[in-house]
Design a protein around this motif. Structure first.
Motif, short mmCIF file in Angstrom:
data_model
loop_
_atom_site.label_atom_id
_atom_site.label_comp_id
_atom_site.label_asym_id
_atom_site.label_seq_id
_atom_site.Cartn_x
_atom_site.Cartn_y
_atom_site.Cartn_z
N LYS A 84 0.40 -9.78 -13.66
CA LYS A 84 0.69 -8.59 -14.47
C LYS A 84 2.16 -8.23 -14.29
O LYS A 84 2.82 -8.69 -13.36
CB LYS A 84 -0.18 -7.42 -14.04
CG LYS A 84 -1.65 -7.63 -14.31
CD LYS A 84 -2.45 -6.40 -13.99
CE LYS A 84 -3.93 -6.66 -14.29
NZ LYS A 84 -4.75 -5.51 -13.97
N PHE A 85 2.64 -7.38 -15.20
CA PHE A 85 4.02 -6.90 -15.13
C PHE A 85 4.02 -5.38 -15.22
O PHE A 85 3.10 -4.78 -15.78
CB PHE A 85 4.85 -7.47 -16.29
CG PHE A 85 5.01 -8.96 -16.23
CD1 PHE A 85 5.97 -9.53 -15.42
CD2 PHE A 85 4.18 -9.79 -16.97
CE1 PHE A 85 6.12 -10.90 -15.35
CE2 PHE A 85 4.32 -11.16 -16.92
CZ PHE A 85 5.29 -11.72 -16.10
N PHE A 86 5.05 -4.77 -14.66
CA PHE A 86 5.20 -3.32 -14.77
C PHE A 86 5.59 -2.95 -16.19
O PHE A 86 6.34 -3.66 -16.85
CB PHE A 86 6.33 -2.82 -13.84
CG PHE A 86 6.02 -2.94 -12.37
CD1 PHE A 86 4.91 -2.34 -11.82
CD2 PHE A 86 6.87 -3.64 -11.54
CE1 PHE A 86 4.64 -2.43 -10.47
CE2 PHE A 86 6.61 -3.75 -10.19
CZ PHE A 86 5.50 -3.13 -9.65
N VAL A 127 0.83 -1.21 0.00
CA VAL A 127 0.00 0.00 0.00
C VAL A 127 0.87 1.26 0.00
O VAL A 127 0.51 2.27 -0.63
CB VAL A 127 -1.01 -0.01 1.18
CG1 VAL A 127 -0.30 0.09 2.52
CG2 VAL A 127 -2.03 1.08 1.01
N ASP A 128 2.01 1.23 0.67
CA ASP A 128 2.92 2.37 0.68
C ASP A 128 3.48 2.64 -0.72
O ASP A 128 3.53 3.78 -1.18
CB ASP A 128 4.09 2.14 1.64
CG ASP A 128 3.65 1.91 3.07
OD1 ASP A 128 2.68 2.56 3.50
OD2 ASP A 128 4.27 1.07 3.75
N LEU A 129 3.91 1.57 -1.39
CA LEU A 129 4.44 1.71 -2.74
C LEU A 129 3.37 2.22 -3.69
O LEU A 129 3.61 3.11 -4.50
CB LEU A 129 5.00 0.37 -3.23
CG LEU A 129 5.65 0.38 -4.61
CD1 LEU A 129 6.87 1.28 -4.63
CD2 LEU A 129 6.02 -1.03 -5.02
N GLN A 169 -3.33 -0.53 -5.29
CA GLN A 169 -2.76 -1.62 -4.51
C GLN A 169 -3.07 -2.96 -5.18
O GLN A 169 -2.28 -3.89 -5.13
CB GLN A 169 -3.30 -1.60 -3.09
CG GLN A 169 -2.67 -2.65 -2.20
CD GLN A 169 -3.21 -2.62 -0.78
OE1 GLN A 169 -3.98 -1.73 -0.42
NE2 GLN A 169 -2.80 -3.57 0.03
N GLY A 170 -4.21 -3.03 -5.85
CA GLY A 170 -4.58 -4.25 -6.57
C GLY A 170 -3.60 -4.57 -7.69
O GLY A 170 -3.27 -5.73 -7.92
N PHE A 171 -3.12 -3.53 -8.36
CA PHE A 171 -2.14 -3.74 -9.43
C PHE A 171 -0.84 -4.28 -8.84
O PHE A 171 -0.24 -5.21 -9.38
CB PHE A 171 -1.87 -2.45 -10.20
CG PHE A 171 -0.89 -2.61 -11.32
CD1 PHE A 171 -1.26 -3.25 -12.48
CD2 PHE A 171 0.40 -2.15 -11.19
CE1 PHE A 171 -0.36 -3.42 -13.51
CE2 PHE A 171 1.31 -2.31 -12.21
CZ PHE A 171 0.93 -2.95 -13.38
N ILE A 172 -0.41 -3.73 -7.70
CA ILE A 172 0.80 -4.22 -7.02
C ILE A 172 0.61 -5.69 -6.65
O ILE A 172 1.50 -6.52 -6.84
CB ILE A 172 1.12 -3.38 -5.76
CG1 ILE A 172 1.42 -1.94 -6.13
CG2 ILE A 172 2.27 -3.99 -4.98
CD1 ILE A 172 2.72 -1.70 -6.84
N SER A 173 -0.57 -6.04 -6.14
CA SER A 173 -0.85 -7.43 -5.77
C SER A 173 -0.80 -8.34 -6.99
O SER A 173 -0.27 -9.46 -6.91
CB SER A 173 -2.23 -7.53 -5.12
OG SER A 173 -2.24 -6.82 -3.90
#
Length: 74
Positions: free
Chosen positions: A48-50, A27-29, A37-41
């Motif tokens: 998924k990829f950045f 959540v911090d990132l 935050q869902g994308f980070i998860s």
């Protein structure tokens, strides 16, 4: 025919380790980079990829290189 050793494939995400090393949570990132935050998860789960520009921002925020965001399968 493509030689696998010439083209490494991204493996498991190293985000959990990198976040812990920086005393951060997903959540911090997400908040720092204005992404969900869902994308980070999803990235941590390998769904998924950045994008290249986002990977550069994430790496800069976590004090690593873009290559260090993933394990690589050769």
């Amino acid at each position: 025919m493509r030689c696998k050793w010439m083209y490494p494939e991204p493996g498991r995400s190293r985000l959990p380790y990198l976040l812990a090393r920086n005393n951060m949570k997903a959540v911090d990132l997400a908040r720092d980079l204005d992404i969900s935050q869902g994308f980070i998860s999803d990235v941590m789960a390998g769904k998924k990829f950045f994008s290249y520009p986002l990977a550069a921002k994430v790496a800069h925020r976590l004090g690593c290189t873009m290559e260090e965001l993933q394990e690589w399968d050769y």
